[in-house]
Design a protein around this motif. Structure first.
Motif, short mmCIF file in Angstrom:
data_model
loop_
_atom_site.label_atom_id
_atom_site.label_comp_id
_atom_site.label_asym_id
_atom_site.label_seq_id
_atom_site.Cartn_x
_atom_site.Cartn_y
_atom_site.Cartn_z
N ASN A 76 0.80 -1.23 0.00
CA ASN A 76 0.00 0.00 0.00
C ASN A 76 0.83 1.28 0.00
OD1 ASN A 76 0.85 -0.40 2.68
ND2 ASN A 76 -1.02 0.45 3.54
N LYS A 77 2.10 1.23 0.37
CA LYS A 77 2.89 2.46 0.44
C LYS A 77 3.18 3.04 -0.95
CE LYS A 77 2.79 2.01 4.85
NZ LYS A 77 2.33 0.63 5.02
N VAL A 78 3.05 2.21 -1.98
CA VAL A 78 3.37 2.69 -3.33
C VAL A 78 2.38 3.75 -3.77
CG1 VAL A 78 3.84 2.00 -5.70
CG2 VAL A 78 4.36 0.42 -3.83
N ARG A 79 1.09 3.48 -3.59
CA ARG A 79 0.08 4.47 -4.00
C ARG A 79 0.23 5.76 -3.21
NH1 ARG A 79 -4.61 2.18 -6.71
NH2 ARG A 79 -4.86 -0.05 -6.33
N LYS A 80 0.53 5.65 -1.91
CA LYS A 80 0.62 6.85 -1.08
C LYS A 80 1.82 7.70 -1.49
CE LYS A 80 0.12 4.69 3.08
NZ LYS A 80 -0.11 4.73 4.55
N LEU A 81 2.92 7.05 -1.83
CA LEU A 81 4.13 7.81 -2.19
C LEU A 81 3.97 8.52 -3.53
CD1 LEU A 81 6.94 5.45 -0.87
CD2 LEU A 81 6.46 7.78 -0.10
N SER A 215 -4.83 -1.55 9.24
CA SER A 215 -4.64 -0.12 9.44
C SER A 215 -3.68 0.12 10.59
CB SER A 215 -6.00 0.52 9.73
OG SER A 215 -5.93 1.91 9.69
N SER A 216 -2.80 1.11 10.38
CA SER A 216 -1.83 1.43 11.45
C SER A 216 -1.64 2.93 11.57
CB SER A 216 -0.50 0.73 11.16
OG SER A 216 0.46 1.11 12.09
N SER A 217 -1.02 3.57 10.57
CA SER A 217 -0.88 5.02 10.65
C SER A 217 -2.09 5.74 10.05
CB SER A 217 0.43 5.49 10.01
OG SER A 217 0.55 5.07 8.68
N GLY A 218 -3.01 5.01 9.44
CA GLY A 218 -4.33 5.55 9.11
C GLY A 218 -4.51 6.14 7.72
N GLY A 219 -3.43 6.28 6.95
CA GLY A 219 -3.55 6.94 5.65
C GLY A 219 -4.34 6.14 4.64
N THR A 220 -4.17 4.84 4.67
CA THR A 220 -4.89 3.98 3.73
C THR A 220 -6.39 4.06 4.01
OG1 THR A 220 -2.99 2.54 3.66
CG2 THR A 220 -5.07 1.60 2.89
N LEU A 221 -6.74 3.90 5.28
CA LEU A 221 -8.14 4.00 5.69
C LEU A 221 -8.70 5.37 5.35
CD1 LEU A 221 -10.63 2.92 7.16
CD2 LEU A 221 -9.57 3.64 9.32
N HIS A 343 -5.82 -6.41 0.33
CA HIS A 343 -4.50 -6.96 0.69
C HIS A 343 -3.46 -5.87 0.49
CE1 HIS A 343 -1.02 -9.32 1.22
NE2 HIS A 343 -1.58 -10.50 1.00
N THR A 344 -2.92 -5.37 1.61
CA THR A 344 -2.03 -4.21 1.55
C THR A 344 -0.55 -4.58 1.45
OG1 THR A 344 -2.32 -4.16 3.95
CG2 THR A 344 -3.61 -2.58 2.66
N GLY A 345 -0.24 -5.87 1.31
CA GLY A 345 1.15 -6.25 1.03
C GLY A 345 1.91 -6.73 2.26
C1 PLP Z 1 1.79 0.23 6.36
C2 PLP Z 1 0.97 -0.98 6.13
C3 PLP Z 1 -0.38 -1.04 6.51
C4 PLP Z 1 -1.06 0.08 7.23
O1 PLP Z 1 -1.35 1.16 6.40
P1 PLP Z 1 -1.59 2.61 7.05
O2 PLP Z 1 -1.89 3.48 5.91
O3 PLP Z 1 -0.30 2.94 7.74
O4 PLP Z 1 -2.67 2.52 8.03
C5 PLP Z 1 -1.10 -2.17 6.22
N1 PLP Z 1 -0.52 -3.23 5.62
C6 PLP Z 1 0.76 -3.23 5.26
C7 PLP Z 1 1.34 -4.43 4.64
C8 PLP Z 1 1.57 -2.11 5.50
O5 PLP Z 1 2.86 -2.11 5.15
#
Ligand code: PLP
Length: 352
Positions: A76-81, A215-221, A343-345
């Motif tokens: 998921n970090k690819v789309r955000k970057l 979800s962790s830092s919340g940007g994806t959500l 599936h965020t990877g």
């Molecule tokens: C960073 C990450 C998340 C969480 O995404 P946030 O946008 O930080 O909430 C979920 N799944 C994977 C695999 C990640 O690397």
């Protein structure tokens, strides 16, 4: 209780909203510059064997494979970057500086992007990499990033400031990317993802779409909330499964970011009200903490691997899948619903 805790400014129930057409939203998004990195649209696949394994009343289960965004091993970090690294933001920049854990997926993709853009990269990580390095820590090194270790999560922000100054002192200019690229700009990457989902799974009158994500830092959500608010997909329910943060705090962060993402698009943040009652954040799968598997996350990993050949990671997606399975088993969904697992990877953590 209202699960969508809105900032006070957004609680006026009389704010007018009307759904925006997807092409209008796409046009709005296209007015903001980005650097193309992700292989998109990512696929949506059915998980019929997982569905069968969970019993006869289980709704249809689908997965959107953002593990396959490809760049720098994807996730998921690819789309955000793409938005964080928009060309105007890179003017005169010589280095990217970011923060994370020693096995950070975000740090890995940032290091890959720095290499691709011809920039230096400094990663401020809380904790030593394993010796010899494994998983993402191995990839951080392979991608040429400089790793600075700080003692705790709390020290990361100051560590990042120190590195920005250090780059400046050597005549360069650093672009600092906050944790997880979970900024209003970064969230726009997941507004795009919501649009993709809208194309791939259009609304169906007689059943809801239950989207489940880690979800962790919340940007994806935040991006998903903002995107589905713009679309007024009143059939879409979001269930965010926290990998570390307390649910209430994560929800507040995500809703605030979602509002700011809408402001970047010059859309009314009051549109978030259209998600009222259909956003839920749970921290029930965190267990002993960030990156520490639970019995449920281990079972979810094994069940998905053996039923579908689909791999989840131990830190994020296994806990989200555990949340999905728990939700099915506790009867949260109707048999006629569709479930979509985002599936965020995170695959490198399987080798950490
Ligand atoms: C960073 C990450 C998340 C969480 O995404 P946030 O946008 O930080 O909430 C979920 N799944 C994977 C695999 C990640 O690397």
């Amino acid at each position: 209780p209202d699960p969508l805790r809105l900032p006070p400014a957004l609680t006026d129930p009389n704010q007018p909203t009307d759904p925006m057409r997807p092409d209008a939203i796409r046009a709005l998004l296209d007015t903001l510059p980005r650097t193309r990195l992700a292989a998109v649209p990512t696929r949506v696949v059915e998980l019929p064997r997982l569905r069968a394994a969970l019993g006869p009343e289980t709704p249809e289960i689908l997965a959107k494979l953002d593990e396959e965004t490809a760049f720098g091993l994807g996730g998921n970090k690819v789309r955000k970057l793409e938005y964080e690294l928009a060309p105007p933001r890179l003017k005169d920049v010589t280095h990217l500086v970011t923060v994370g854990g020693p096995q950070s997926n975000h740090a890995r993709v940032t290091a890959a992007a720095a290499a691709r853009l011809g920039l230096g990269c400094v990663l401020v990580l809380n904790g030593d990499p394993p010796d010899p390095p494994t998983g993402n820590a191995l990839l951080h090194r392979l991608l040429g990033a400089k790793v600075r270790v700080v003692g705790s999560r709390e020290e990361r922000a100051r560590g990042m400031e120190t590195e920005i100054v250090r780059v400046a002192e050597s005549g360069g200019k650093a672009l600092a990317i906050p944790l997880g690229a979970s900024t209003p700009l970064g969230a726009l990457g997941y507004v795009r993802c919501a649009l993709e989902i809208n194309d791939q799974l259009p609304p169906e009158s007689d059943r809801d779409l239950q989207v489940i994500l880690a979800s962790s830092s919340g940007g994806t959500l935040a991006g998903m909330v903002a995107g589905f608010s713009l679309l007024e997909r009143t059939d879409v329910h979001l269930l965010a499964v926290s990998s570390d943060t307390p649910a209430e705090e994560l929800q507040e962060t995500a809703v605030e970011l979602a509002g700011e993402a809408l402001e970047l698009l010059e859309a009314d943040p009051g549109r978030l009200l259209t998600m009222k009652g259909r956003l839920d954040v749970t921290d029930a799968e965190v267990g002993a903490g960030y990156g520490i598997p639970t019995q449920a996350s281990r079972e979810a990993t094994a069940l998905l691997a053996m039923s579908e050949g689909l791999l989840v990671d131990p830190v994020y997606t296994s806990k989200a899948m555990a949340g999905l399975i728990r939700a099915v088993r506790t009867g949260r969904f109707l048999a006629g619903d569709r479930i979509l697992f985002l599936h965020t990877g995170g695959h490198p953590a399987l080798f950490a």
